[in-house]
Design an enzyme around this catalytic site. Structure first.
Site, PDB file in Angstrom:
ATOM      1  N   CYS A  31     -55.753 -15.362   6.266  1.00  0.00           N
ATOM      2  CA  CYS A  31     -55.464 -13.990   5.853  1.00  0.00           C
ATOM      3  C   CYS A  31     -56.471 -13.033   6.486  1.00  0.00           C
ATOM      4  CB  CYS A  31     -55.523 -13.883   4.331  1.00  0.00           C
ATOM      5  SG  CYS A  31     -55.309 -12.189   3.714  1.00  0.00           S
ATOM      6  N   GLU A  72     -30.691  21.402   2.729  1.00  0.00           N
ATOM      7  CA  GLU A  72     -31.645  20.546   3.432  1.00  0.00           C
ATOM      8  C   GLU A  72     -32.808  21.401   3.933  1.00  0.00           C
ATOM      9  OE1 GLU A  72     -30.472  17.637   3.183  1.00  0.00           O
ATOM     10  OE2 GLU A  72     -31.635  16.273   4.427  1.00  0.00           O
ATOM     11  N   LYS A 123     -16.081  16.599   5.530  1.00  0.00           N
ATOM     12  CA  LYS A 123     -15.717  16.821   4.132  1.00  0.00           C
ATOM     13  C   LYS A 123     -14.272  17.303   4.017  1.00  0.00           C
ATOM     14  CE  LYS A 123     -20.401  18.378   2.916  1.00  0.00           C
ATOM     15  NZ  LYS A 123     -21.223  19.528   2.450  1.00  0.00           N
ATOM     16  N   GLU A 132     -31.679  -2.381   9.677  1.00  0.00           N
ATOM     17  CA  GLU A 132     -31.971  -3.589   8.895  1.00  0.00           C
ATOM     18  C   GLU A 132     -31.841  -3.320   7.402  1.00  0.00           C
ATOM     19  OE1 GLU A 132     -35.695  -3.947  10.909  1.00  0.00           O
ATOM     20  OE2 GLU A 132     -35.198  -5.953  11.585  1.00  0.00           O
ATOM     21  N   LYS A 186     -25.315  17.012  10.574  1.00  0.00           N
ATOM     22  CA  LYS A 186     -26.124  16.384   9.528  1.00  0.00           C
ATOM     23  C   LYS A 186     -27.601  16.575   9.872  1.00  0.00           C
ATOM     24  CE  LYS A 186     -26.684  12.077   6.948  1.00  0.00           C
ATOM     25  NZ  LYS A 186     -28.138  11.938   7.150  1.00  0.00           N
ATOM     26  N   CYS A 230     -57.290 -11.491  -3.178  1.00  0.00           N
ATOM     27  CA  CYS A 230     -57.012 -10.891  -1.868  1.00  0.00           C
ATOM     28  C   CYS A 230     -57.008  -9.365  -2.004  1.00  0.00           C
ATOM     29  CB  CYS A 230     -55.663 -11.362  -1.339  1.00  0.00           C
ATOM     30  SG  CYS A 230     -55.198 -10.578   0.227  1.00  0.00           S
ATOM     31  N   CYS A 288     -50.263 -15.212   1.885  1.00  0.00           N
ATOM     32  CA  CYS A 288     -51.633 -15.473   1.456  1.00  0.00           C
ATOM     33  C   CYS A 288     -51.568 -15.951   0.010  1.00  0.00           C
ATOM     34  CB  CYS A 288     -52.482 -14.206   1.571  1.00  0.00           C
ATOM     35  SG  CYS A 288     -54.113 -14.380   0.803  1.00  0.00           S
ATOM     36  N   SER A 343     -25.470  10.858  -2.722  1.00  0.00           N
ATOM     37  CA  SER A 343     -25.735  10.538  -1.330  1.00  0.00           C
ATOM     38  C   SER A 343     -24.406  10.573  -0.576  1.00  0.00           C
ATOM     39  CB  SER A 343     -26.397   9.165  -1.243  1.00  0.00           C
ATOM     40  OG  SER A 343     -26.800   8.874   0.062  1.00  0.00           O
TER      41      SER A 343
END
Length: 697
Positions: free
Chosen positions: A420, A186, A302, A46, A125, A445, A439, A93
Site C-alpha cells: 500500500c 442552467e 421536448k 462507464e 444542452k 491505513c 489494502c 433528470s
C-alpha cells in the site's frame, strides 16, 4: 400504452440480490465522488454502463427497486454545505440516447401514444449546473441547486449576483406576472469569461480551473457571494416547475413569456415538426457545437404541447416527453508521464494516469482513471506512451490506449505496487479471482481512515456540516482524532491542534465552533443513521432502516445471529453476514463503544403515542407529496410498523401517489392495489387501514 403483465414479479434470488447490493454500492460511491467530491474516478460512459446494468436488474426483478436505489435518485441524493431548500415540484433528470436510430425509436414511441406530426422543441444542452428559481408576485425569493431533485442547496444570495437573473420580473399586457413562478435553468460560464477567469488566476499564482462546468459549480457554491459576483456566471432558463396564474399551452409559449418577463432563454431553440426535422437539428449542432458561446454536450428534444406532456407523464427520474441526445465524446492525444495509484475507503487500490495537460472538449485534463492492473494491461499502455484520451459524455476523461507508432523505445511497463502506498501493508485481492487488489490494513491505513471519517458526515449517515474531506484530513493529520470513534469526543482543545479550525490569533474559528455544535446535535440522530455511519459493507439507508425498525437498538442488532438478521424483511443473507462479520471485529466494537460513551444515541426511543396501526403492511410512496419529504413519509410508515416498499406487487397494501407518480401508480391500478392521495395517506397514518377503506385518487 402497452399494458403490463398482471403476473406477480419473480423475487430476486439471493445471488442476484447480492450482486445488486454490490453494484448499487459501487454506483452510489461513484455518484458521491462526482456530485459531492467533484472527483470522479470513472468515465461517464462507464458510469452509464453500471447504472444501465443496475436498471436492467431492477426491470427483471422489481423487488430490488427501492426508493433510495441509485436508479431512482436524481443527482445521487447527496447534499453539501448549504441550507436545504425543498423544490415546489421535482427537478427531474433526462433520459439519454446516443444514436439517431435510438432518437427515432423514442419519437416513434411518443407518437404512438399521442398521434403523428408533433411539434418538438430542439434546445442545445448546456454543460452547466442546474438551478431552480422561485418568484412570488414577480420578486425572486429563492434559488436552489437541483440536489436530489426534491431538495437542493439554497444559493439565493449567490444567484442574485448573476446578471442574467432578474430580481424583479417585468409584466406586460399580454403576459401579466403570475402570483407564483418556479423556473428551472442552467448556470454556466461563457467560454470567453472562463478563459478570462483562468488567466486572472494564473496571473495571481493560483491554479486554473479544469473546465467551465466544474468552475461554474464551485463559483455558485461560494460562501462569500462577492466571490460569485466576480466570476461572471451566466444562466439560461429551460423549464418550469409550479406556477399560479400561468398556464402556457406549449413549452414554446412558456419561453416567450419568460423572455417577456426578463428571464434569459436560449436564442438557439427551434420548434420543428416530425422526426426528420429533429434529426436535422441534431446533425446541425453536431457540426456547430463549438460555434456557441458556452459548452454544449448534446441536444434536448421536448414535446412542445403542454397537454401532451401531461398525458405522457414521467418516470421517477425523468419526463417521458423529453430526451437528451448526447454527442459522441471528443478525443485528443497526450503524453502519459506516469501511472500512480489511489487507495479508496474500502481499501481498493486504483491506478490512474498522470499526463501532460491537454485540452479536450473545452477542458484541461491531466488525470484519468485506469481502474485496475488488469485494465492497464488490457489497454496496453506503457509509461511514456503517447495515449489517446477521450472525454466520455464530455465530462469524464478516459484513456483509450496507446499510439503505438509514436513509441521511441524509452517507454516502460507499469507494475501494480506490492504494498500500500499509504501504509506499506502488502496488497492482495479480497477473494480469489477479484480484479481489484486491496489494502487489508482497514483499521490504520491513512487513506481508508480519511474516507471513513468523511463518510460519517455524509447525508445518508450523520449529515454533519463542516466535516468535509479537508476537515477529515486535518483532524487525522493533527492527531486530534485517532479514528472515527473519537469524533464525538472532540473538544475545543483538540480542534486547536489543527490549523484549519484555529484562527490566526490562536482561538477556535467559527467553523470549529460549528463543527462541535453539529457533532453534538448529531448524537440524537435516529439509529439507522448510526448504522450507515459505521461503514458496514452493504448496509445503506434501506437496510439500516429495516434493521433499526426491527431491533430498535444497536445492542440487539449486535447480539443477533445471522439467521435472525437475515429474517428481517429487506435485509437477507448477504447483508446479515456482513453485519455479523463487522461486529465480530474488536476495533469495530470499540468505535461503537466510544460513540456510546460520548452520548451518541444507540437506540430509538419509541413514541408510545404513535399507534402501530400499519403492522405488516407494505406501502409504496410515489410522486411528490406537498407536506412530506420522501424520508418523512418513509419514517411515518416505519414507526407505525409498516414497510416502506420500493416497488408495487400483489402484496402491496397501499400506494400513496403524489404529483407525477409515474409507472407505480399505473401498476397499482392494474393490480387492483388501493391508491391514496396525500389526504388519504394522512388518514391512513392516523387511523390505519379501516380509515381509508373508501379513499383513493
Amino acid at each position: 400504452m402497452v399494458s403490463e403483465s398482471t403476473e406477480a414479479p419473480t423475487p430476486a434470488p439471493g445471488s442476484v440480490r447480492e450482486h445488486w447490493n454490490e453494484l448499487a454500492e459501487d454506483v452510489r460511491q461513484h455518484q458521491f465522488r462526482y456530485y459531492v467530491r467533484d472527483a470522479p474516478i470513472i468515465s461517464d460512459g462507464e458510469f452509464d454502463a453500471l447504472l444501465g446494468e443496475l436498471n436492467d436488474l431492477e426491470n427483471q426483478y422489481p423487488d430490488l427497486r427501492t426508493p433510495d436505489s441509485p436508479t431512482q435518485l436524481v443527482g445521487g441524493g447527496f447534499a453539501t454545505d448549504f441550507a436545504s431548500a425543498d423544490h415546489l415540484e421535482r427537478m427531474l433528470s433526462l433520459d439519454n440516447v446516443f444514436a439517431t436510430d435510438e432518437l427515432r425509436t423514442w419519437i416513434s414511441r411518443v407518437e404512438q401514444e399521442t398521434g403523428p406530426d408533433l411539434h418538438y422543441l430542439c434546445e442545445v444542452k448546456i454543460d452547466g449546473v442546474a438551478l431552480n428559481l422561485v418568484y412570488e408576485n414577480g420578486r425572486l425569493v429563492r434559488a436552489a441547486t437541483r440536489g436530489d431533485g426534491r431538495t437542493g442547496e439554497e444559493v439565493t444570495l449567490n444567484a442574485r449576483t448573476i446578471d442574467d437573473i432578474p430580481e424583479k420580473l417585468t409584466g406586460t399586457d399580454k403576459y401579466p406576472i403570475p402570483a407564483l413562478l418556479e423556473v428551472r435553468g442552467e448556470v454556466f460560464f461563457r467560454l470567453e469569461d472562463f478563459a478570462a477567469l483562468n488567466a486572472a488566476l494564473v496571473e495571481e499564482g493560483k491554479a486554473p480551473f479544469a473546465n467551465p462546468r466544474n468552475s461554474a459549480a464551485g463559483s455558485l457554491r461560494q460562501k462569500n457571494p462577492a466571490v460569485t459576483a466576480r466570476r461572471r456566471l451566466g444562466m439560461i432558463c429551460h423549464g418550469l416547475g409550479r406556477s399560479e396564474g400561468f398556464e402556457p399551452a406549449s413549452q414554446y409559449d412558456a419561453y416567450t413569456a419568460l423572455a417577456a418577463w426578463g428571464l434569459p432563454v436560449s436564442t438557439h431553440t427551434v420548434r420543428v415538426t416530425g422526426a426528420d426535422a429533429v434529426v436535422d437539428r441534431v446533425q446541425y449542432w453536431g457540426e456547430h457545437r463549438h460555434d456557441v458561446e458556452h459548452e454544449i454536450d448534446g441536444l434536448v428534444v421536448k414535446v412542445d404541447e403542454t397537454s401532451l406532456q401531461r398525458r405522457l407523464g414521467s418516470t421517477s427520474r425523468a419526463p417521458r416527453w423529453a430526451i437528451a441526445y448526447k454527442y459522441p465524446p471528443e478525443e485528443a492525444t497526450t503524453k502519459l508521464l506516469d501511472i500512480r495509484v489511489n487507495v479508496g475507503r474500502t481499501g481498493r487500490v486504483t491506478p490512474f494516469a498522470y499526463m501532460e495537460p491537454v485540452t479536450v472538449a473545452g477542458s484541461t485534463v491531466s488525470l484519468a482513471t485506469l481502474h485496475n492492473g488488469s485494465e492497464v494491461k488490457r489497454k496496453g499502455v506503457l509509461i511514456g506512451d503517447t495515449v489517446v484520451l477521450r472525454k466520455a459524455g464530455d465530462v469524464i476523461p478516459e484513456v483509450l490506449g496507446p499510439v503505438v507508432d509514436a513509441r521511441t523505445g524509452d517507454e516502460y511497463e507499469f507494475v501494480m505496487p506490492a504494498n500500500c502506498p499509504e501504509c506499506d501493508t502488502p496488497l492482495a485481492p479480497a477473494k480469489e479471482g477479484d480484479a481489484d487488489i486491496r489494502c487489508p490494513n482497514q483499521q490504520y491505513c491513512p487513506a481508508q481512515l480519511r474516507e471513513r471519517v468523511f463518510h460519517v458526515a455524509g447525508r445518508g449517515a450523520f449529515d454533519i456540516e463542516v466535516l468535509g474531506y479537508e476537515a477529515a484530513t486535518s483532524l487525522l493529520e493533527a492527531k486530534a482524532i485517532g479514528d472515527e470513534g473519537d469524533l464525538f469526543s472532540l473538544t475545543e482543545d483538540d480542534l486547536l491542534k489543527t490549523t484549519l479550525f484555529r484562527t490566526k490569533a490562536g482561538g477556535l474559528s467559527a467553523n470549529g465552533r460549528r463543527l462541535l455544535d453539529n457533532l453534538d446535535s448529531a448524537k440524537d440522530k435516529p439509529l439507522w443513521r448510526v448504522l450507515v455511519a459505521l461503514s458496514i459493507r452493504h448496509v445503506g439507508p434501506t437496510a439500516a432502516r429495516a434493521l433499526a425498525g426491527e431491533f430498535g437498538s444497536l445492542d440487539r442488532i449486535r447480539e443477533s445471529s445471522v439467521e435472525e438478521l437475515a429474517a428481517v424483511d429487506g435485509v437477507g443473507g448477504t447483508i446479515a453476514a456482513a453485519v455479523a462479520e463487522w461486529f465480530g471485529v474488536d476495533w469495530h466494537r470499540q468505535i461503537v463503544d466510544k460513540w456510546s460513551a460520548a452520548g451518541v444515541r444507540m437506540e430509538d426511543e419509541r413514541d408510545e403515542s404513535i399507534p402501530r396501526n400499519l403492522e405488516g403492511l407494505s406501502i409504496v410512496v410515489t410522486g411528490s407529496l406537498e407536506t412530506f419529504s420522501r424520508d418523512q413519509a418513509k419514517e411515518a410508515i416505519l414507526v407505525r410498523g409498516g414497510k416502506a416498499a420500493g416497488s408495487v406487487s400483489k402484496k402491496t397494501a397501499f400506494v400513496v401517489a403524489g404529483e407525477s407518480p409515474g409507472s407505480k401508480h399505473d401498476k397499482a391500478v392494474e393490480l387492483g392495489v388501493p391508491v391514496l392521495d396525500e389526504d388519504g395517506f394522512r388518514r391512513l397514518l392516523e387511523g390505519g387501514p379501516d380509515a381509508v377503506t373508501d379513499s383513493g385518487v
